[in-house]
Structure formats: C-alpha cells, structure tokens
Design an enzyme around this catalytic site. Structure first.
Site, PDB file in Angstrom:
ATOM      1  N   ARG A  56     -51.782 -37.658 -56.672  1.00 51.21           N
ATOM      2  CA  ARG A  56     -51.397 -37.684 -58.122  1.00 51.21           C
ATOM      3  C   ARG A  56     -50.438 -36.707 -58.184  1.00 51.21           C
ATOM      4  O   ARG A  56     -49.494 -37.024 -58.628  1.00 51.21           O
ATOM      5  CB  ARG A  56     -52.864 -37.208 -58.656  1.00 51.21           C
ATOM      6  CG  ARG A  56     -52.864 -37.356 -60.084  1.00 51.21           C
ATOM      7  CD  ARG A  56     -54.226 -37.034 -60.849  1.00 51.21           C
ATOM      8  NE  ARG A  56     -54.854 -35.905 -60.440  1.00 51.21           N
ATOM      9  CZ  ARG A  56     -56.143 -35.531 -60.925  1.00 51.21           C
ATOM     10  NH1 ARG A  56     -56.693 -36.308 -61.789  1.00 51.21           N
ATOM     11  NH2 ARG A  56     -56.583 -34.428 -60.722  1.00 51.21           N
ATOM     12  N   CYS A  80     -70.111 -51.901 -85.822  1.00 55.13           N
ATOM     13  CA  CYS A  80     -69.054 -51.748 -86.587  1.00 55.13           C
ATOM     14  C   CYS A  80     -68.323 -50.453 -86.297  1.00 55.13           C
ATOM     15  O   CYS A  80     -68.565 -49.771 -85.585  1.00 55.13           O
ATOM     16  CB  CYS A  80     -69.678 -52.053 -88.271  1.00 55.13           C
ATOM     17  SG  CYS A  80     -70.771 -53.429 -88.282  1.00 55.13           S
ATOM     18  N   MET A  81     -67.316 -50.174 -87.372  1.00 55.52           N
ATOM     19  CA  MET A  81     -66.700 -49.155 -87.122  1.00 55.52           C
ATOM     20  C   MET A  81     -67.481 -47.719 -87.386  1.00 55.52           C
ATOM     21  O   MET A  81     -67.191 -46.669 -86.665  1.00 55.52           O
ATOM     22  CB  MET A  81     -65.292 -48.967 -88.135  1.00 55.52           C
ATOM     23  CG  MET A  81     -64.408 -47.878 -87.780  1.00 55.52           C
ATOM     24  SD  MET A  81     -62.944 -47.817 -89.079  1.00 55.52           S
ATOM     25  CE  MET A  81     -62.162 -49.315 -88.753  1.00 55.52           C
ATOM     26  N   ASP A  82     -68.315 -47.740 -88.473  1.00 51.41           N
ATOM     27  CA  ASP A  82     -69.126 -46.647 -88.691  1.00 51.41           C
ATOM     28  C   ASP A  82     -70.623 -46.705 -88.703  1.00 51.41           C
ATOM     29  O   ASP A  82     -71.337 -45.703 -89.064  1.00 51.41           O
ATOM     30  CB  ASP A  82     -69.030 -46.187 -90.349  1.00 51.41           C
ATOM     31  CG  ASP A  82     -67.235 -46.638 -90.506  1.00 51.41           C
ATOM     32  OD1 ASP A  82     -66.438 -45.786 -89.937  1.00 51.41           O
ATOM     33  OD2 ASP A  82     -66.980 -47.217 -91.387  1.00 51.41           O
ATOM     34  N   ARG A 130     -63.821 -25.405 -58.577  1.00 48.86           N
ATOM     35  CA  ARG A 130     -63.535 -25.726 -59.909  1.00 48.86           C
ATOM     36  C   ARG A 130     -64.638 -26.595 -60.134  1.00 48.86           C
ATOM     37  O   ARG A 130     -64.768 -27.718 -60.015  1.00 48.86           O
ATOM     38  CB  ARG A 130     -62.106 -26.605 -59.929  1.00 48.86           C
ATOM     39  CG  ARG A 130     -60.947 -25.509 -59.538  1.00 48.86           C
ATOM     40  CD  ARG A 130     -59.665 -26.388 -59.587  1.00 48.86           C
ATOM     41  NE  ARG A 130     -59.408 -27.469 -58.844  1.00 48.86           N
ATOM     42  CZ  ARG A 130     -59.483 -27.862 -57.666  1.00 48.86           C
ATOM     43  NH1 ARG A 130     -59.009 -26.789 -56.720  1.00 48.86           N
ATOM     44  NH2 ARG A 130     -59.286 -29.317 -57.224  1.00 48.86           N
ATOM     45  N   LYS A 156     -61.309 -29.051 -69.479  1.00 57.12           N
ATOM     46  CA  LYS A 156     -60.313 -29.746 -70.073  1.00 57.12           C
ATOM     47  C   LYS A 156     -60.889 -30.717 -71.053  1.00 57.12           C
ATOM     48  O   LYS A 156     -62.282 -30.853 -70.971  1.00 57.12           O
ATOM     49  CB  LYS A 156     -59.520 -30.391 -68.894  1.00 57.12           C
ATOM     50  CG  LYS A 156     -60.359 -31.006 -67.833  1.00 57.12           C
ATOM     51  CD  LYS A 156     -59.369 -31.395 -66.746  1.00 57.12           C
ATOM     52  CE  LYS A 156     -59.990 -32.307 -65.750  1.00 57.12           C
ATOM     53  NZ  LYS A 156     -59.367 -33.226 -65.104  1.00 57.12           N
ATOM     54  N   HIS A 200     -56.993 -31.152 -54.347  1.00 58.00           N
ATOM     55  CA  HIS A 200     -57.985 -31.864 -54.957  1.00 58.00           C
ATOM     56  C   HIS A 200     -58.416 -32.967 -54.154  1.00 58.00           C
ATOM     57  O   HIS A 200     -57.681 -33.709 -53.661  1.00 58.00           O
ATOM     58  CB  HIS A 200     -57.729 -32.171 -56.434  1.00 58.00           C
ATOM     59  CG  HIS A 200     -58.519 -32.718 -57.312  1.00 58.00           C
ATOM     60  ND1 HIS A 200     -59.661 -32.360 -57.767  1.00 58.00           N
ATOM     61  CD2 HIS A 200     -58.531 -33.972 -57.997  1.00 58.00           C
ATOM     62  CE1 HIS A 200     -60.454 -32.877 -58.705  1.00 58.00           C
ATOM     63  NE2 HIS A 200     -59.799 -34.001 -58.927  1.00 58.00           N
ATOM     64  N   TYR A 220     -70.914 -58.536 -88.344  1.00 54.28           N
ATOM     65  CA  TYR A 220     -69.520 -59.198 -88.161  1.00 54.28           C
ATOM     66  C   TYR A 220     -69.851 -60.550 -87.028  1.00 54.28           C
ATOM     67  O   TYR A 220     -70.359 -60.139 -86.039  1.00 54.28           O
ATOM     68  CB  TYR A 220     -68.557 -58.482 -87.696  1.00 54.28           C
ATOM     69  CG  TYR A 220     -67.840 -57.590 -88.870  1.00 54.28           C
ATOM     70  CD1 TYR A 220     -67.333 -58.012 -89.991  1.00 54.28           C
ATOM     71  CD2 TYR A 220     -68.054 -56.163 -88.421  1.00 54.28           C
ATOM     72  CE1 TYR A 220     -67.081 -57.132 -90.828  1.00 54.28           C
ATOM     73  CE2 TYR A 220     -67.502 -55.073 -89.263  1.00 54.28           C
ATOM     74  CZ  TYR A 220     -66.849 -55.885 -90.613  1.00 54.28           C
ATOM     75  OH  TYR A 220     -66.328 -54.889 -91.380  1.00 54.28           O
TER      76      TYR A 220
HETATM   77  N1  PMH Z   1     -60.063 -29.771 -60.422  1.00 51.51           N
HETATM   78  C1  PMH Z   1     -59.002 -30.938 -60.815  1.00 51.51           C
HETATM   79  C2  PMH Z   1     -57.732 -30.855 -60.475  1.00 51.51           C
HETATM   80  C3  PMH Z   1     -59.617 -31.855 -61.531  1.00 51.51           C
HETATM   81  O1  PMH Z   1     -58.871 -32.754 -61.940  1.00 51.51           O
HETATM   82  C4  PMH Z   1     -61.180 -31.883 -61.893  1.00 51.51           C
HETATM   83  C5  PMH Z   1     -61.513 -33.156 -62.522  1.00 51.51           C
HETATM   84  C6  PMH Z   1     -61.872 -30.916 -61.427  1.00 51.51           C
HETATM   85  C7  PMH Z   1     -61.259 -29.864 -60.735  1.00 51.51           C
HETATM   86  C8  PMH Z   1     -63.483 -30.870 -61.726  1.00 51.51           C
HETATM   87  O2  PMH Z   1     -64.009 -32.118 -61.048  1.00 51.51           O
HETATM   88  P1  PMH Z   1     -65.322 -32.307 -61.465  1.00 51.51           P
HETATM   89  O3  PMH Z   1     -65.601 -32.606 -62.791  1.00 51.51           O
HETATM   90  O4  PMH Z   1     -65.699 -33.483 -60.547  1.00 51.51           O
HETATM   91  O5  PMH Z   1     -66.348 -31.170 -61.145  1.00 51.51           O
HETATM   92  N2  PMH Z   1     -60.801 -34.040 -63.062  1.00 51.51           N
HETATM   93  C9  PMH Z   1     -61.062 -35.246 -63.237  1.00 51.51           C
HETATM   94  C10 PMH Z   1     -60.155 -36.308 -63.677  1.00 51.51           C
HETATM   95  O6  PMH Z   1     -58.666 -36.158 -63.645  1.00 51.51           O
HETATM   96  N3  PMH Z   1     -60.676 -37.318 -64.026  1.00 51.51           N
HETATM   97  O7  PMH Z   1     -61.810 -37.282 -63.957  1.00 51.51           O
HETATM   98  C11 PMH Z   1     -62.228 -35.993 -63.566  1.00 51.51           C
END
Ligand code: PMH
Length: 375
Positions: free
Chosen positions: A136, A314-316, A222, A40, A166, A268
């Site tokens: 969550r 700065c920005m860049d 995961r 993600k 999770h 700046y």
């Molecule tokens: N599964 C779920 C539902 C997650 O949200 C995440 C990571 C993972 C697995 C993977 O976790 P890891 O990167 O610790 O292995 N989610 C997030 C989060 O929402 N903010 O930071 C990490």
C-alpha cells in the site's frame, strides 16, 4: 434546540465496553508495549473524539488517524497526547501539522525535498513507513531505507520519532505470510539500527497481530477494530484469544403499525406481498442513513424476537413483518441486544458479505451517536 436529537433512530456507543476492551489487550501485552488507539474514519463510525478520550482515560498513550483533518478535529477537542497520521499528507500542510504537534508518516525522498522550510515555526515529528508486504504505502528495500535516511539527515525542521509497518494477513490463522512480513521488518530494523543511533518508537501490530503475538509488538500496538469490541476475523473470534464487548448498537422505534390483508404489496417495486393477513411495522431508517438496500431479507429485534425486513428498503424508512400488533414507538433493535436476543455486527456483515469494519463506518452521520457509560 438546534442540536436536539429529534428522530427516533440512534446508535448507542457503550464507552465502558471500549474501556473493557483496552483492559483485555493490556492484560496480554508486556508492560513496555504501549497502546495507540486507532480512531480514523471518525472512530470506525463510533465518534473519534469520544472514543479517543475514553481510550486515553483507559491507558492509551497515543492516537492514530488516517488524515490530517481527523487529527485536527482531535486537537480542537483538546486531546493532547501524540497523534500520528497514517496516510500521506501533502507537504504544503506539514507546517500546520508541526504547529499542532501532529506526527506525519513519510516514505518518499521527494516528500522530504518538497517541505517548505520557511513556513515551519516548530519541528515536525515523522514516522517512517516500511512496506513489508501490504503493498500500500512505504519503502520496500534496504537501499531505499539508506537513501531516505540520508535525505532525512539533510532535512531541517524535522525529527524522526518512529518507524513502522502494517500486516496484510495477521487476522488469518495460517501465519506464513505474517512471519514473512515480520522477518522482512526485523531485517530492515537491523539495517536501520546500524544507520540511526537515536531511539525511535517501533510499531508493527494491528488488533489481530497484537492479540495473537502480544510478546512481539516492539514499543506499541495500533489498536483499532478490537478496541470497538469487534474481532478482526471469525478465526480470532472462535479461537478464544481474547474476550471483547461490542461497543456499538443501533436502535429505532416503530413509526407506524398496520394490518395488511393477504396479497397486498409492500414498498417500491412490489417485491413483497403479504402471504396472509399480516402486521407490518414501519421503521424510520433507510439507505440514506447507510442502512443499505442489500439488508432486505435481514432481520431486526422487536420485543426480543427476530422480525424480517420485507420489501425494498427506502431512503428513510423500511418495513418489517411483525408477529402481532405493537404500539407505535415500540423499540426496534437493529444491531445489539434486546431482551435475551442479539444481532451482532458480524451478523450484519455476514448478510452483506463483508467485514464487520465496514458496518459502523457505513452507518453515516445522519444517525446520531449517543454515548453510554455507567462508570
Ligand atoms: N494501522 C494501520 C496502518 C491501519 O491501516 C489500521 C487499520 C490499523 C493500524 C488498525 O487495524 P485494526 O483495526 O485491524 O486493529 N486499517 C484498516 C484499513 O485500512 N482498512 O481496514 C482497516
């Protein structure tokens, strides 16, 4: 030419390291436990398509993302393994997910009721989310579980292929809350198995849980942060549970070098004044790239030596104090190895009082990602 990388600031993503990190977790896991690569937020800022392809080549059997948009990008790039969306997708887009064979997460009865059955050409795969203490998304009680399963039996065009939860504190070595969540999950699973006879994929572990408790991860993990070679916490890093190699490094080249007389100010707001006659270099990266102003006072590597960032970013561009004259074009390493010196993602995170996860996500798409592989 339009796609050419012109600017002299870039991130290198070492795909061999991604492969290495997957190998390391594979060695710890029982054979029955498969790997779902979490890509993600554009692969935690590393590039979702390239990382997903490498992860699959290294043995990951599925991919997880947060958004349906992210899953569609992967399908468009011809990634064919199962993809799970971890967030809530509006029901209107469920038929699109089904058509692309993308698995969605659900946890609300109303969500099932809202599905527009006429729009489905293919069956939609679903994973059910249980909130065992993260607070969550997900159902929290056995009563909700029974109710949701009965709604599911009434719903056409869908099939339940997974259930998951999770952890909120798996990265903390103090494990009481982890075990509380784990027990809650196992209790719900017992009820689930009495109610539902078809097999589903059961998954609970993020990087931290799977590194610490690899034997107890059910069907798959995961695997997110540690696939990128980063430790979920300093406790896990220091405990020697696993060896990881950071995949991300960040580099630039000096755009300007000048001798500044004592007393002259830099950038700046005149927040920095040369204490003596000093060599100052200008590096073409700034907060517009996500290299935020709070990094003032941090350091970078030139010629294997640590040089301070001076004055406001700065920005860049930003300025650094050099120990001597260097040529324009000299390589500057902001994150990663140079000669025998090193700036880790954790060093940057510590300066910013945040977690390593945030750093590659924060460095935005203005910084081109270059993929390195020697294999
Ligand atoms: N599964 C779920 C539902 C997650 O949200 C995440 C990571 C993972 C697995 C993977 O976790 P890891 O990167 O610790 O292995 N989610 C997030 C989060 O929402 N903010 O930071 C990490």
């Amino acid at each position: 030419m339009e796609d050419a990388i012109i600017r002299e600031t870039w991130a290198e993503i070492n795909l061999d390291h991604i492969g290495y990190n997957i190998e390391q977790i594979k060695k710890k896991l029982p054979q029955k436990t498969k790997i779902v690569a979490v890509v993600k937020a554009d692969g935690y800022g590393h590039g979702s398509v390239e990382v997903a392809k490498k992860a699959i080549e290294s043995g990951a059997e599925a991919i997880a993302v947060a958004l349906l948009e992210e899953a569609l990008v992967l399908r468009k790039a011809s990634i064919q393994v199962p993809i799970l969306v971890l967030g809530r997708v509006p029901t209107k887009f469920a038929p699109l997910a089904a058509e692309q064979d993308i698995t969605l997460t659900f946890f609300q009865k109303e969500w099932l009721q809202e599905l527009e059955h006429g729009a489905f050409k293919k069956e939609l795969k679903l994973h059910m989310k249980w909130d065992t203490g993260m607070g969550r998304i997900g159902i929290t009680t056995e009563a909700e579980l029974i109710e949701l399963l009965s709604e599911l039996r009434e719903t056409q065009n869908v099939s339940l292929t997974g259930v998951y939860t999770h952890f909120a504190t798996a990265d903390e070595l103090e494990s009481m809350y982890y075990f509380k969540q784990k027990e809650c999950f196992e209790n719900m699973l017992e009820v689930f198995e009495q109610e539902w006879s078809e097999p589903v994929s059961i998954h609970i572990g993020n990087s931290a849980a799977s590194i610490r408790f690899p034997e107890n991860m059910h069907n798959c993990i995961r695997f997110g942060i540690s696939m990128y070679g980063l430790y979920p916490s300093s406790g896990i890093r220091e405990n020697g549970f696993i060896s990881l190699k950071q995949a991300f490094s960040l580099h630039s080249r000096l755009a300007h070098v000048k001798k500044v007389p004592a007393g002259r100010s830099i950038s700046y707001g005149q927040t920095y004044r040369a204490e003596e006659d000093e060599w100052i270099g200008t590096v073409p990266i700034g907060y517009g790239d996500g290299w935020i102003r709070k990094l003032k006072g941090f350091h970078v590597l030139v010629n294997g030596k640590y040089m301070s960032i001076v004055g406001r970013i700065c920005m860049d561009m930003m300025m650094i104090r050099l120990d001597q004259k260097y040529d324009v074009g000299t390589k500057v390493t902001l994150i990663g190895d140079q000669n025998n010196s090193h700036i880790s993602m954790d060093d940057v995170a510590e300066h910013l009082e945040t977690i390593n996860y945030e750093i590659p996500c924060m460095l935005n798409e203005r910084i081109p990602r270059i993929y390195i592989s020697e294999k």
